[in-house]
Design a protein around this motif. Structure first.
Motif, PDB file in Angstrom:
ATOM      1  N   UNK A 101       0.844  -1.192   0.000  1.00 39.41           N
ATOM      2  CA  UNK A 101       0.000   0.000   0.000  1.00 39.41           C
ATOM      3  C   UNK A 101       0.881   1.244   0.000  1.00 39.41           C
ATOM      4  N   UNK A 102       0.525   2.206  -0.850  1.00 39.35           N
ATOM      5  CA  UNK A 102       1.195   3.505  -0.869  1.00 39.35           C
ATOM      6  C   UNK A 102       0.200   4.553  -0.387  1.00 39.35           C
ATOM      7  N   UNK A 103       0.698   5.511   0.421  1.00 41.35           N
ATOM      8  CA  UNK A 103      -0.187   6.454   1.104  1.00 41.35           C
ATOM      9  C   UNK A 103       0.013   7.869   0.567  1.00 41.35           C
ATOM     10  N   UNK A 104      -0.996   8.422  -0.129  1.00 39.15           N
ATOM     11  CA  UNK A 104      -0.901   9.834  -0.532  1.00 39.15           C
ATOM     12  C   UNK A 104      -0.765  10.747   0.689  1.00 39.15           C
ATOM     13  N   UNK A 105      -0.182  11.922   0.464  1.00 41.73           N
ATOM     14  CA  UNK A 105       0.034  12.871   1.560  1.00 41.73           C
ATOM     15  C   UNK A 105      -1.300  13.258   2.200  1.00 41.73           C
ATOM     16  N   UNK A 106      -1.342  13.345   3.527  1.00 45.16           N
ATOM     17  CA  UNK A 106      -2.600  13.659   4.222  1.00 45.16           C
ATOM     18  C   UNK A 106      -2.806  15.160   4.416  1.00 45.16           C
ATOM     19  N   UNK A 107      -3.972  15.503   4.950  1.00 42.13           N
ATOM     20  CA  UNK A 107      -4.285  16.862   5.386  1.00 42.13           C
ATOM     21  C   UNK A 107      -4.347  16.875   6.910  1.00 42.13           C
ATOM     22  N   UNK A 108      -4.123  18.060   7.496  1.00 44.61           N
ATOM     23  CA  UNK A 108      -4.202  18.200   8.950  1.00 44.61           C
ATOM     24  C   UNK A 108      -5.599  18.672   9.342  1.00 44.61           C
ATOM     25  N   UNK A 113      -8.143  21.568  19.740  1.00 42.21           N
ATOM     26  CA  UNK A 113      -6.740  21.393  20.084  1.00 42.21           C
ATOM     27  C   UNK A 113      -6.209  20.008  19.795  1.00 42.21           C
ATOM     28  N   UNK A 114      -7.043  19.127  19.224  1.00 42.32           N
ATOM     29  CA  UNK A 114      -6.623  17.772  18.860  1.00 42.32           C
ATOM     30  C   UNK A 114      -6.155  17.797  17.416  1.00 42.32           C
ATOM     31  N   UNK A 115      -4.945  17.296  17.163  1.00 42.47           N
ATOM     32  CA  UNK A 115      -4.360  17.320  15.823  1.00 42.47           C
ATOM     33  C   UNK A 115      -4.408  15.922  15.222  1.00 42.47           C
ATOM     34  N   UNK A 116      -5.155  15.788  14.124  1.00 43.21           N
ATOM     35  CA  UNK A 116      -5.218  14.513  13.412  1.00 43.21           C
ATOM     36  C   UNK A 116      -4.886  14.754  11.942  1.00 43.21           C
ATOM     37  N   UNK A 117      -4.647  13.675  11.207  1.00 43.81           N
ATOM     38  CA  UNK A 117      -4.328  13.800   9.789  1.00 43.81           C
ATOM     39  C   UNK A 117      -5.010  12.683   9.004  1.00 43.81           C
ATOM     40  N   UNK A 118      -5.528  13.062   7.847  1.00 43.26           N
ATOM     41  CA  UNK A 118      -6.238  12.073   7.042  1.00 43.26           C
ATOM     42  C   UNK A 118      -6.754  12.669   5.757  1.00 43.26           C
ATOM     43  N   UNK A 119      -7.947  12.205   5.324  1.00 45.80           N
ATOM     44  CA  UNK A 119      -8.466  12.551   4.008  1.00 45.80           C
ATOM     45  C   UNK A 119      -9.935  12.929   4.094  1.00 45.80           C
ATOM     46  N   UNK A 120     -10.375  13.760   3.170  1.00 41.60           N
ATOM     47  CA  UNK A 120     -11.783  14.066   2.961  1.00 41.60           C
ATOM     48  C   UNK A 120     -12.091  13.852   1.480  1.00 41.60           C
ATOM     49  N   UNK A 121     -13.380  13.827   1.157  1.00 43.90           N
ATOM     50  CA  UNK A 121     -13.758  13.687  -0.248  1.00 43.90           C
ATOM     51  C   UNK A 121     -13.415  12.322  -0.807  1.00 43.90           C
ATOM     52  N   UNK A 122     -12.497  12.294  -1.764  1.00 43.34           N
ATOM     53  CA  UNK A 122     -12.104  11.050  -2.425  1.00 43.34           C
ATOM     54  C   UNK A 122     -10.604  10.853  -2.295  1.00 43.34           C
ATOM     55  N   UNK A 123     -10.195   9.624  -2.019  1.00 41.68           N
ATOM     56  CA  UNK A 123      -8.779   9.286  -1.995  1.00 41.68           C
ATOM     57  C   UNK A 123      -8.619   7.879  -2.565  1.00 41.68           C
ATOM     58  N   UNK A 124      -7.536   7.677  -3.290  1.00 37.92           N
ATOM     59  CA  UNK A 124      -7.184   6.351  -3.798  1.00 37.92           C
ATOM     60  C   UNK A 124      -5.841   5.969  -3.201  1.00 37.92           C
ATOM     61  N   UNK A 125      -5.806   4.844  -2.491  1.00 38.74           N
ATOM     62  CA  UNK A 125      -4.548   4.321  -1.960  1.00 38.74           C
ATOM     63  C   UNK A 125      -3.956   3.398  -3.032  1.00 38.74           C
ATOM     64  N   UNK A 126      -2.879   3.818  -3.713  1.00 41.54           N
ATOM     65  CA  UNK A 126      -2.289   2.945  -4.747  1.00 41.54           C
ATOM     66  C   UNK A 126      -1.808   1.625  -4.147  1.00 41.54           C
TER      67      UNK A 126
END
Length: 701
Positions: A101-108, A113-126
């Motif tokens: 699995x390859x992971x595209x760069x996330x958003x913050x 005050x809680x910091x998480x990172x991930x995706x919204x909308x559409x994402x494809x994990x190559x």
């Protein structure tokens, strides 16, 4: 405040706990109205493949598409202070050895005050699917566990599957393009994005980890960093820009975990994201900020490369016209005292080095102002080309005997004869050599210039100074051993023939620059420059009657010859260009965004960044690219040849070069299923290097 209380109490916790706590504090009616959405109301998940059959490939490019409804998010492989990363189980698959699995760069995401990172909308994990038995059917079966969060968090399990029958593989263009688009967002080592991680160190006073990032292309806009490894959790970084935005210090506060002092010497993985650009690096944390001496340690090997590159530059065709002028000067210095010979060559060397430093200062200033910089970029300016045409034609006319300038004796005594044996003339000759050298590239040169232009003003000045010393090496060598001049043939009638041959060489160089000017502007503009230059040279020849001599026989002949040699080829060049354009119909216009799409379709892409003013580019075309067997290979099925013409300024091409840490041309790279991120070729091409790169790029096809 709620987030702060929970964070203090729990350290790192899932969003589900945060959501539950929020719901518990809401009024009963409000809590009831929130409800609990089902998995189908939050997301859909499916497997995509870039081909419709298994084929004979050992690996199959695929992707896991996750589509989230509006207002929902899911998490990256490292979710941050909260959340859960996607989990995949491929147990039900057949004829599958492994799935990477390859992971595209996330958003913050920042919530209370809680910091998480991930995706919204559409994402494809190559996905890279490795097949156990190529040629047989492949069945992908998987279970994907996701955590989606909005006002509430909903865990969901999706069953996914895809069957690829045996038989020849035909590209699925829609799926392949979508997978390639997200694969381009997977952070690499920085070579493809222009963003690099240069190091990290602890800051105990601020309880923070400091990460230094740099950009080799456009200035940084809003860089962010995500750290993996160890027992620490980090907050949103504070940003301090350096070098006009080309570098930045990201200070990430430690919000949970052991004392920051214990982070020293620990290996961490840092992912830096700046808009659409991203880079990933494995680093070892230092206990203190790097000292200035560390920069010198990095610089010394590059200075050696720059010195070698400057020496090799003397062998490039750009510098030969000036070396021919110097040859005539050397022959004329026979019999002079060694001190005068030594001073003349030192003056020429000083001119070459001084011009290189002026060029370095100009590039450093442009870079500091946020402009695009590169090696030989002055040849993209029509005014510069027109001036160079005038200077070269004046030199050619003088060598042909049209005129010879002799200044008044008082001024001649003070300055020496400009263009002759005086120190000012020798200095100007060295500076002229530097100006003519810049459209050429040479081994070692690209690496040195790329390093310099990716750093600060001091590095630029140091590297270009070393280039100047390398370019001036032949002059410095004769200055050390002035007796070597006596080894040359003595002056005689042969010098007249040599002068005329050198005049033709200079006129040919002027002609080349005129064709470049015509390509940048128009034939009419180039012809006007030629006409104006010839008038100026003729007027200069007549004006020298009062100060020196005019060869009435040689002068008009030289001017007519120059006019004929320059004006007629302009017209012929346009006709030749039209014919060459038809013959080169296989070349596509450079579009960087198309490369990943073509590779996803199984194509091999050859990129040629060139310019009319780049002599090395012209040599590469005539000796390698346009000759067999390379020409037929580039025209074959499955190979797409892209040409990026940098004769005139083009920010897209400059950005592309910067992503590969290159600021000069020629630049050639080959992309394909076996080399999706490209194989960069050397500046001076060879048939073997090009064909070998194409074979490697095709390997996985």
């Amino acid at each position: 405040m709620l987030g702060g209380v929970l964070k203090a109490a729990t350290g790192r916790f899932p969003d589900a706990l945060l959501a539950a706590a929020i719901l518990a504090l809401l009024p009963p009616a409000a809590a009831a109205s929130v409800g609990t959405p089902s998995a189908a109301e939050t997301s859909t998940v499916q497997i995509l493949a870039s081909v419709d059959a298994a084929g004979q490939a050992q690996t199959i490019p695929a992707g896991l598409r996750i589509a989230l409804n509006d207002g929902w998010k899911t998490y990256w492989r490292s979710p941050g202070d909260a959340g859960m990363p996607p989990r995949m189980d491929w147990t039900g698959s057949t004829n599958v050895a492994s799935i990477a699995v390859r992971w595209p760069a996330p958003h913050r995401f920042s919530t209370f005050g809680i910091e998480t990172q991930g995706y919204t909308g559409e994402v494809v994990l190559p996905l890279e699917v490795t097949v156990e038995r190529p040629g047989e059917p492949v069945s992908l079966r998987g279970k994907v566990d996701l955590l989606m969060c909005s006002e509430v968090c909903v865990p969901a399990t999706h069953q996914v599957g895809l069957d690829l029958p045996a038989g020849p593989a035909t590209p699925d263009l829609a799926a392949g393009n979508l997978i390639a688009r997200f694969d381009a967002r997977v952070p690499g080592d920085g070579g493809g994005s222009g963003v690099t991680v240069e190091g990290a160190w602890t800051d105990p006073a601020r309880e923070a980890l400091v990460v230094r990032v740099a950009s080799t292309t456009a200035p940084l806009a809003a860089p962010d960093a995500f750290v993996e490894g160890g027992d620490w959790a980090f907050g949103k970084p504070e940003i301090a820009f350096e070098d006009g935005g080309r570098a930045a210090l990201l200070s990430l506060p430690v919000v949970a975990g052991p004392d920051v002092v214990g982070m020293a010497d620990k290996p961490l993985t840092v992912t830096v994201v700046d808009g659409e650009r991203a880079a990933e690096a494995k680093i070892t944390v230092s206990s203190e900020a790097p000292l200035p001496g560390d920069r010198l340690t990095d610089l010394l090997p590059v200075l050696a490369l720059a010195l070698l590159g400057g020496m090799v530059l003397n062998l490039m065709p750009c510098v030969l016209p000036v070396l021919s002028l110097k040859l005539m000067s050397v022959v004329g210095q026979q019999g002079q005292e060694r001190r005068r010979v030594r001073l003349g060559f030192l003056a020429t060397a000083s001119g070459a080095i001084a011009a290189m430093l002026v060029l370095a200062g100009t590039l450093a200033a442009l870079k500091g102002a946020g402009g695009m910089v590169g090696w030989g970029m002055q040849f993209q300016q029509p005014v510069f080309l027109a001036v160079m045409v005038g200077v070269l034609m004046a030199f050619a006319a003088s060598m042909a005997g049209a005129f010879e300038i002799r200044l008044p004796s008082s001024l001649s005594t003070a300055l020496g004869t400009v263009g002759g044996d005086g120190p000012v003339g020798h200095f100007a000759m060295g500076a002229f050599a530097t100006l003519l050298a810049t459209p050429c590239s040479a081994p070692f040169l690209g690496t040195a210039v790329g390093f310099a232009l990716a750093r600060g003003p001091l590095e630029i000045l140091a590297v270009f100074g070393a280039l100047g010393v390398g370019l001036a090496a032949p002059y410095l060598l004769v200055a050390l051993f002035p007796g070597a001049v006596a080894l040359l043939p003595r002056p005689g009638r042969w010098m007249g023939t040599l002068r005329r041959l050198l005049a033709l060489a200079l006129a040919g160089t002027a002609l080349w620059l005129v064709t470049v000017l015509a390509a940048q502007t128009s034939v009419g503009t180039a012809a006007s420059v030629v006409a104006a230059t010839l008038l100026a040279v003729g007027a200069l020849a007549l004006a020298t009657r009062g100060f020196g001599t005019v060869s009435l026989a040689a002068g008009p002949v030289a001017l007519v010859a120059l006019a004929t040699a320059v004006a007629i080829p302009i017209v012929l060049d346009r006709a030749a260009s039209a014919a060459a354009s038809a013959a080169s119909a296989r070349w596509q216009r450079f579009e960087q965004a198309e490369i990943a799409k073509l590779v996803a379709q199984g194509q091999t892409v050859f990129v040629d960044v060139t310019a009319d003013w780049c002599v090395t580019c012209i040599v590469n075309k005539k000796l390698v690219i346009d000759r067999e067997p390379v020409a037929s290979t580039l025209s074959s099925d499955g190979v797409v040849a892209m040409r990026a013409d940098w004769t005139s300024p083009d920010p897209a091409i400059a950005t592309y070069l910067g992503q590969h840490d290159r600021y000069g041309i020629p630049f050639n790279a080959v992309y394909g299923p076996g080399a999706p991120h490209g194989i960069v070729l050397p500046e001076v091409l060879s048939e073997g290097a090009v064909l070998d790169a194409i074979r490697k790029a095709r390997a996985a096809g």
